[in-house]
Design a protein around this motif. Structure first.
Motif, PDB file in Angstrom:
ATOM      1  N   ILE A 218       0.610  -1.176   0.021  1.00  0.00           N
ATOM      2  CA  ILE A 218      -0.046   0.143  -0.123  1.00  0.00           C
ATOM      3  C   ILE A 218       0.881   1.304  -0.095  1.00  0.00           C
ATOM      4  N   ALA A 219       2.014   1.317   0.503  1.00  0.00           N
ATOM      5  CA  ALA A 219       2.876   2.385   0.518  1.00  0.00           C
ATOM      6  C   ALA A 219       3.220   2.928  -0.899  1.00  0.00           C
ATOM      7  N   ASP A 220       3.203   4.301  -1.184  1.00  0.00           N
ATOM      8  CA  ASP A 220       3.819   4.984  -2.421  1.00  0.00           C
ATOM      9  C   ASP A 220       5.399   4.863  -2.302  1.00  0.00           C
ATOM     10  N   LYS A 221       5.720   5.100  -0.810  1.00  0.00           N
ATOM     11  CA  LYS A 221       7.195   5.092  -0.835  1.00  0.00           C
ATOM     12  C   LYS A 221       7.797   4.146   0.431  1.00  0.00           C
ATOM     13  N   ILE A 222       8.942   3.884   0.250  1.00  0.00           N
ATOM     14  CA  ILE A 222       9.621   3.069   1.317  1.00  0.00           C
ATOM     15  C   ILE A 222      10.821   3.658   1.995  1.00  0.00           C
ATOM     16  N   GLY A 223      10.663   3.821   3.035  1.00  0.00           N
ATOM     17  CA  GLY A 223      12.262   4.032   3.752  1.00  0.00           C
ATOM     18  C   GLY A 223      12.704   2.837   4.647  1.00  0.00           C
ATOM     19  N   VAL A 224      13.804   2.263   4.295  1.00  0.00           N
ATOM     20  CA  VAL A 224      14.349   1.199   5.015  1.00  0.00           C
ATOM     21  C   VAL A 224      15.357   1.708   6.256  1.00  0.00           C
ATOM     22  N   MET A 225      15.084   1.460   7.525  1.00  0.00           N
ATOM     23  CA  MET A 225      15.975   1.574   8.252  1.00  0.00           C
ATOM     24  C   MET A 225      16.722   0.459   8.711  1.00  0.00           C
ATOM     25  N   TYR A 226      17.921   0.820   9.008  1.00  0.00           N
ATOM     26  CA  TYR A 226      18.950   0.076   9.582  1.00  0.00           C
ATOM     27  C   TYR A 226      19.771   0.504  10.752  1.00  0.00           C
ATOM     28  N   ALA A 227      19.747  -0.239  11.631  1.00  0.00           N
ATOM     29  CA  ALA A 227      20.662   0.371  12.926  1.00  0.00           C
ATOM     30  C   ALA A 227      20.702   1.920  13.268  1.00  0.00           C
ATOM     31  N   GLY A 228      19.089   2.491  13.223  1.00  0.00           N
ATOM     32  CA  GLY A 228      19.208   3.827  13.410  1.00  0.00           C
ATOM     33  C   GLY A 228      19.165   4.730  12.372  1.00  0.00           C
ATOM     34  N   GLN A 229      19.519   4.374  11.324  1.00  0.00           N
ATOM     35  CA  GLN A 229      19.716   5.015   9.928  1.00  0.00           C
ATOM     36  C   GLN A 229      18.628   4.743   8.873  1.00  0.00           C
ATOM     37  N   LEU A 230      18.605   5.485   8.118  1.00  0.00           N
ATOM     38  CA  LEU A 230      17.578   5.285   6.731  1.00  0.00           C
ATOM     39  C   LEU A 230      18.627   4.997   5.857  1.00  0.00           C
TER      40      LEU A 230
END
Ligand code: ATP
Ligand code: MG
Length: 316
Positions: A218-230
């Motif tokens: 459903i998302a238009d965009k995706i942000g991937v977080m790893y260890a406190g960072q995008l």
């Protein structure tokens, strides 16, 4: 102007003998009416980022750096009193477990009426009408207005939480793992509901989930977080077509695909780093299949690739 524009946000937890850098330099933009999925493993800082936007990070946590522009105003610099006018009214949040947010001794309808009256200039009878309207909007018949939370199924409780969150007419909804406790069918229904609300109310939604396949639906965009960072930010389509960051690639490979004969379960070996003492270079380097020498020595910058970005030395 973006609805929400987060720049270089840092939120740390100050423990007696260490500092947990839960959100460490995150920049993110969300436009009006957009759904952004925020994905990543447990402990990557997703909830802390969501709570930071509402300035509800519990002590010993606090925002130490950066800005959160919402409709042009920097929330970081606002007083608690000013934040109270924004919380609920303009930015609402739905939490994972609805039972912790619903009062078991109060009828669901009354809780809705109370929320509406706290945030909108309406009479009691108008609030009752609105409450019924919002219950119907989330797929619960107005006749359930007089029920107590225990008379609702898990899915209905989550729907009533969503009704509560949108009843104040916010512009931004932050949903933190809203369906993790629910079965897949109810999960799909709730996702449909989010899509409907986005359309009908022009609502922007941040959907926090550890499941990239749910976000991608459903998302238009995706942000991937790893260890406190995008580590990567792109449209769902681009993430689906060509994930750039090795961590995103790993997440995508871990999505089970029933159409493929190969039913082997893929996973990313190793564990995320200790956020009070993260690796000096790229935080993902110790687990990365494509690691180069530079990755362990230097912090990768955010590299723009067209209108997306990736934090990785393989690009740029
Ligand atoms: N109240 C707190 N006090 C100290 N450390 C905390 C607190 N809340 C979170 N943390 C730490 O901050 C880091 C990020 O946690 P956060 O809950 O934001 O991650 P998350 O991505 O939401 O994880 P999950 O998927 O399990 O919900 C973790 O290392 C966690 O242990
Ligand atoms: Mg969380």
């Amino acid at each position: 102007m973006a609805l929400l524009d987060i720049e270089n946000l840092k939120t740390y937890y100050f423990l007696p003998d260490s500092i947990v850098k839960a959100v460490d330099g995150v920049s993110l933009r969300i436009e009006e009416g957009e759904i952004v999925g925020l994905v990543g493993e447990s402990g990557s800082g997703k909830s802390t980022l969501g709570l930071s936007i509402l300035k509800l990070v519990p002590p010993p946590g606090r925002i130490v750096e950066g800005s959160i522009f919402f409709k042009g105003r920097d929330l970081v610099s606002l007083s608690e009193k000013e934040m109270e006018k924004i919380r609920g009214a303009q930015i609402s949040m739905v939490f994972q477990d609805p039972l912790t947010s619903l009062d078991p001794l109060m009828r669901v309808g009354d809780q809705l009426v109370e929320t509406i009256m706290a945030h909108r200039e309406v009479s009691k009878s108008e609030a009752v009408e609105l409450a019924k309207k919002y219950l119907e909007m989330v797929g619960i018949g107005g006749e359930r207005f007089y029920d107590y939370p225990h008379q609702f199924s898990g899915g209905m409780r989550q729907r009533s939480m969503i009704a509560m969150a949108i009843s104040t007419n916010p512009s931004l909804l932050i949903a933190d793992e809203p369906t993790t406790a629910l079965d897949v069918i109810v999960q799909a229904q709730i996702m449909k509901l989010f899509e409907k609300l986005r359309k009908e109310l022009k609502l922007s939604i941040i959907l926090i989930t550890h499941d990239i396949s749910v976000a991608m639906e459903i998302a238009d965009k995706i942000g991937v977080m790893y260890a406190g960072q995008l580590v990567e930010f792109a449209s769902s389509y681009e993430i689906y077509r060509e994930p750039l960051h090795p961590y995103t690639k790993g997440l995508m490979e871990a999505v089970p695909n029933i159409e493929l004969a190969d039913m082997k379960l893929h996973y990313i070996p190793g564990d995320p780093p200790d956020l009070s003492n993260p690796p000096i270079g790229c935080r993902f380097a110790p687990r990365c299949k494509e690691k180069m020498d530079i990755c362990e020595r230097e912090v990768p910058p955010e590299i723009r690739v067209k209108d997306r970005f990736v934090r990785c030395f393989l690009y740029g």
